[in-house]
Every structure is written in structure tokens, then in C-alpha cells.
Design an enzyme around this catalytic site. Structure first.
Site, PDB file in Angstrom:
ATOM      1  N   LYS A   1       0.844  -1.195   0.000  1.00  0.00           N
ATOM      2  CA  LYS A   1       0.000   0.000   0.000  1.00  0.00           C
ATOM      3  C   LYS A   1       0.880   1.245   0.000  1.00  0.00           C
ATOM      4  O   LYS A   1       1.965   1.232   0.566  1.00  0.00           O
ATOM      5  CB  LYS A   1      -0.841   0.060   1.283  1.00  0.00           C
ATOM      6  CG  LYS A   1      -2.009  -0.886   1.355  1.00  0.00           C
ATOM      7  CD  LYS A   1      -2.768  -0.681   2.672  1.00  0.00           C
ATOM      8  CE  LYS A   1      -3.875  -1.698   2.838  1.00  0.00           C
ATOM      9  NZ  LYS A   1      -4.959  -1.585   1.841  1.00  0.00           N
TER      10      LYS A   1
ATOM     11  N   ARG B   1     -10.026 -11.562   2.449  1.00  0.00           N
ATOM     12  CA  ARG B   1     -10.866 -12.659   1.953  1.00  0.00           C
ATOM     13  C   ARG B   1     -10.142 -14.000   2.034  1.00  0.00           C
ATOM     14  O   ARG B   1     -10.774 -15.046   2.144  1.00  0.00           O
ATOM     15  CB  ARG B   1     -11.331 -12.343   0.521  1.00  0.00           C
ATOM     16  CG  ARG B   1     -10.215 -12.229  -0.479  1.00  0.00           C
ATOM     17  CD  ARG B   1     -10.652 -11.516  -1.755  1.00  0.00           C
ATOM     18  NE  ARG B   1     -10.800 -10.070  -1.545  1.00  0.00           N
ATOM     19  CZ  ARG B   1     -11.224  -9.216  -2.474  1.00  0.00           C
ATOM     20  NH1 ARG B   1     -11.552  -9.659  -3.671  1.00  0.00           N
ATOM     21  NH2 ARG B   1     -11.322  -7.932  -2.205  1.00  0.00           N
TER      22      ARG B   1
END
Ligand code: BES
Ligand code: MN
Ligand code: ZN
Length: 479
Positions: A258, A332
Site C-alpha cells: 500500500k 478474503r
């Protein structure tokens, strides 16, 4: 230590540093004040033109009352939600000075009295663990007296506020101190005190039993991942609920790193797991007659020489393979393992709670969480949220987006196209819940308040979803 009591004494003669008075536009009609006091307070208040807008506060000297000062707080429409919000705003405005506060906000039901107590406790929350000066480290008011509440209302408020506060604490804790193993230890410590059964899968057990998602995400960190199972199983259980929480103790994005700005709030990426843990504990404290199993999927998502690569194919618990094209879509991956394991025990329903996607904030903003999944369960969550005045909005799982999760070489890939990112993340999770009735809660932005405090919500960790999940369990238990 904060204490909370119901009081049936006359609020104006109680010895306190502050007296919070609910304000509906007319002090002279406040039902908890004696006649002569009302007039005195109304006169002092008039000069300050107090507002009756929900949560607006006006501070007066303690005219005609024993308390040193009076805090008038606007009650809006005096609904349960507005009363909770107002009590929180009033509690925050008391600051650190008062140590004893009397709350005189009229409530015409026990549910409203409980909401007021809850709002006051939630608003008085502070996080000072890392402040080194004693002054900064001082907590807000420590003794709260709620006028006109029953002991049951107080107890329910205390259980809920403790669950929210502990969730906020964990979210606010530095990721230097909170990592998978330390999180698991905290879970065991509290579980032991509450009659909750706790079980942790150490990294080696995760490997032996095929938890490829949790391992893949966690293996880039020197602080290896864990899976924790917490179980509250009363003898009078009327049903069973499984809760699965995302516990990424820090999300750097991994090799799909990120940018720095996006990383600033990523200590909050474990809020789902913290909420799940505290909900199981709250169910135990309240002795809810329903079996609740919490699953904490704990990992730190770091880039390193041992980190997973974009292109790795991993095998989840239960055997499904996933091509990892973006290591920043890690939530996820850990949740898939947790869900697959949770449904093996055949709960009546499974809810998962995760700070899953930035797309949640794009769709719904910073204060409204999303809920997806089976229509009936989704509706149950929305209804529970409405009853406790927490913002949850139903979102769809459009079938056509499922195609974007097709991988060229594995059963699935972990990212889809850019449109509808929150929904494709939900569709990914759906692949792992089988036929179990299910809903997915995406609390990405609401979990962490980057802005100013408001109502009973502080800056930083908010404890989003805790109150809704508790109400969901109560309703399932027939309460
Ligand atoms: N933890 C983030 C989601 C998030 C973003 C939470 C902002 C709170 C605030 C999650 O792991 C993530 O990085 N998701 C990616 C998914 C993408 C790579 C498909 C995202 O939303 O950008
Ligand atoms: Mn991520
Ligand atoms: Zn994440």
C-alpha cells in the site's frame, strides 16, 4: 474503574461534579427536577440560549443544585437512538474534570434508560494506554449515576459498553503490541474468566490441517498467524450462531504494498476479530441462551522474503484453490479458511465481520457499514442494526460479478474488476459458506473514525458492529 449505578434519589441534591440534564427546549418542564430548582435552572439557562438539537451541549454553573455544574444536552426527537447519542455527547463534554456525574435524561421505557446509560459509558471512553504524563492518562468521569433506570437496564448497558470499549481498545492498540500470538493470548485470558472455551491453532497445526489462506497471508511476517475458536455453549441454548472475524493486526498490503497514506489506519484491520471476540464474551456475560462460536482469523500482512507473491496459488481449508493476484486482497483469504472451518460445525447461521474493502467507503461513506448475503439473514442484520441505531445498509451480490473471479489456472482468483469491489469481495466469501445461511458485514471505514468525535463515538476505534451483533444474538435467542 468506571462504576455505573441506577439512582432513584432527587437528582438536584446528589453530590456530584456534574449533573447532565436532558433538554427538550424547556427546562421548566424537566420531570426529574423539583419545581423550585427548575425555575432557577431555567432562568440561568435562558441567557445562554441552549439548543435542543440532538447532542448539542450547554454548560451552566450548578445553580440551585448540589452539583458543581450542569450540562444541558439537546435530545432531538427523544427516540432511543437520539437519547443514546445525546448521552454520549454529554458525557464527552464533561471532559476529565468531573469524577462523579449524575445523568438526568428522562426515559419513558427501560430500553430508553438502558440506551442512555450505554451512551454515557460509550461517550466517556478514552484510550490513554500510551500517554506517559499522568494528566493525559487520566480517564473521564469514573462514577456514573443514571436517574430512573432499572438495575437490568444498567446491567445490559454495562455488558454492551464493555464489549464496545474492549473492541475499541484493541483497534487503538499499537500493532507493535498487538499481533496474532498476543491477540490469541488475550482471547484465552478473558475466555478463562468467563466460562468460554478457547482453542488456538498454532502455525504448525494450521499447516497440518490445510489452512492455506491464513498461512499464506501470515507467512511474510516474523510474527506468525493463528486461528482462534471461542465457544459459548449454554445448556439452555435454543440455536447456534457462528461469527467469523477478520484479524489482520496490520495490513501493509504485502508485496502488493500500500502507499503510506493508505497504511496509516491499517492497525484497524483486526476490528472484525476484536468485535467477534467481544461479542462471544458479551453473550457469556449476559448468559444469552444461544450457542455462539467465534472464529478469529489472525495474521499480519507484511512484505518480506517469506511473503506470498502475486501469482501464488494457495489451497484453502476444505480444498479450494485460489490464485493470489493481489496480496492486498488478503482479508478474503484468511476469512475463506475461517468460514470453511466454521460451517463444518453446522451452525444455524454464520455471520462474518471484516474491514474488507476500501470500496465499502466509496459506496457508503465513513459511517455506514454494508451487509450482504442471503436475503433473510441480511434482513435480520439490518433489523437488528435498526433496533440499536447502528448504520447498516443492505447491498447486493450480483451474479454477473462472479465471472470476474474465475482464474485461468485455479478455482478462483482473489481480485475482480474495479467496479463493485465490495460486492465481488462478498461473492468471493460466498464460495466458502456452502449451504449455511450467511451474511457478510463489511465495516471497513466505520471501524475507525479518522475524523472528530461525535455523539458517543470517539476518534479512532469505534467498535462498529458490536451492538448490532449483540442485538442479532438476542433476537435469535428470542429476546
Ligand atoms: N484492509 C483493506 C480494506 C480497507 C481499506 C479497510 C480502507 C479500511 C480502510 C483490505 O485488505 C484491502 O486492502 N482491500 C483492497 C482490495 C483490493 C486490492 C481488491 C482495497 O480495498 O483496496
Ligand atoms: Mn489489504
Ligand atoms: Zn486488509
Amino acid at each position: 474503574m468506571t462504576s455505573l449505578n441506577a439512582t432513584s434519589e432527587t437528582v438536584s441534591t446528589l453530590d456530584a461534579d456534574a449533573l447532565i440534564l436532558g433538554f427538550d427546549g424547556d427546562v421548566a418542564s424537566h420531570p426529574q427536577l423539583p419545581d423550585e430548582v427548575r425555575t432557577a435552572v431555567a432562568q440561568t439557562a435562558a441567557a445562554l440560549e441552549p439548543s435542543a438539537k440532538v447532542g448539542a451541549t450547554t454548560i451552566l454553573p450548578g445553580t440551585g443544585v448540589t452539583a458543581t455544574r450542569i450540562v444541558l444536552v439537546g435530545l432531538g426527537d427523544a427516540s432511543e437512538g437520539d437519547l443514546r447519542f445525546a448521552a454520549g455527547a454529554a458525557a464527552r463534554s464533561c471532559g476529565k474534570k468531573p469524577s462523579t456525574v449524575v445523568v438526568a435524561i428522562p426515559a419513558d421505557s427501560d430500553a430508553k434508560a438502558s440506551a442512555i446509560a450505554e451512551g454515557a459509558l460509550l461517550g466517556a471512553y478514552t484510550f490513554t494506554d500510551y500517554k506517559s504524563s499522568e494528566d493525559d492518562a487520566e480517564p473521564h468521569a469514573t462514577a456514573w449515576h443514571i436517574a430512573g433506570a432499572s438495575d437490568a437496564a444498567i446491567e445490559r448497558a454495562q455488558i454492551i459498553a464493555a464489549a464496545v470499549a474492549s473492541t475499541r481498545d484493541l483497534t487503538n492498540t499499537s500493532p507493535l503490541d498487538l499481533y496474532p500470538a498476543s491477540f490469541a493470548e488475550i482471547a484465552h485470558e478473558y475466555a478463562g474468566q468467563l466460562g468460554v472455551e478457547a482453542l488456538t491453532w498454532e502455525p504448525q497445526q494450521l499447516a497440518e490441517q490445510g489452512f492455506g489462506g491464513i498461512l499464506a497471508v501470515g507467512m511474510g511476517s516474523s510474527r506468525l498467524p493463528r486461528l482462534v475458536r471461542l465457544s459459548w455453549k449454554p445448556e439452555d441454548a435454543t440455536g447456534s450462531v457462528a461469527l467469523v472475524g477478520k484479524g489482520i493486526t496490520f495490513d501493509t498490503g504485502g508485496i502488493s504494498l500500500k502507499p503510506p497514506k493508505s497504511m496509516e489506519t491499517m492497525k484497524s484491520d483486526m476490528t472484525g476479530a476484536a468485535a467477534v471476540m467481544n461479542i462471544v464474551f458479551a453473550a457469556a456475560r449476559a448468559k444469552l441462551p444461544i450457542a455462539v462460536t467465534g472464529w478469529l482469523c489472525l495474521a499480519e500482512n507484511m512484505p518480506s522474503g517469506t511473503a506470498q507473491r502475486p501469482s501464488d496459488v494457495i489451497r484453502h481449508y476444505g480444498g479450494k484453490t485460489v490464485e493470489v493476484l493481489n496480496t492486498d486482497a488478503e482479508g478474503r483469504l484468511v476469512m475463506a479458511d475461517g468460514l470453511a472451518r466454521a460451517i463444518e460445525e453446522e451452525p444455524d447461521v454464520v455471520l462474518d465481520i471484516a474491514t474488507l474493502t476500501g470500496a465499502q467507503g466509496v459506496a457508503l461513506g465513513t459511517r455506514t457499514s454494508a451487509v450482504m448475503g442471503d436475503d433473510a439473514i441480511r434482513a435480520e442484520v439490518v433489523e437488528a442494526a435498526g433496533e440499536v441505531d447502528e448504520a447498516f445498509w443492505p447491498m447486493p451480490l450480483p451474479a454477473h460479478l462472479r465471472e470476474e473471479l474465475e482464474s485461468k489456472i485455479a478455482d478462483l482468483q482473489n481480485i475482480a474488476g474495479p467496479a463493485g469491489g465490495m460486492l465481488s469481495a462478498g461473492l468471493f466469501l460466498k464460495e466458502f459458506v456452502g449451504d449455511t445461511p450467511w451474511a457478510h458485514l463489511d465495516i471497513a471505514r466505520p471501524a475507525y473514525n479518522e475524523g472528530k468525535p461525535y455523539g458517543f463515538t470517539p476518534a479512532g476505534g469505534t467498535g462498529a458492529s458490536v451492538r448490532t451483533m449483540f442485538r442479532f444474538l438476542e433476537k435469535r435467542a428470542g429476546l
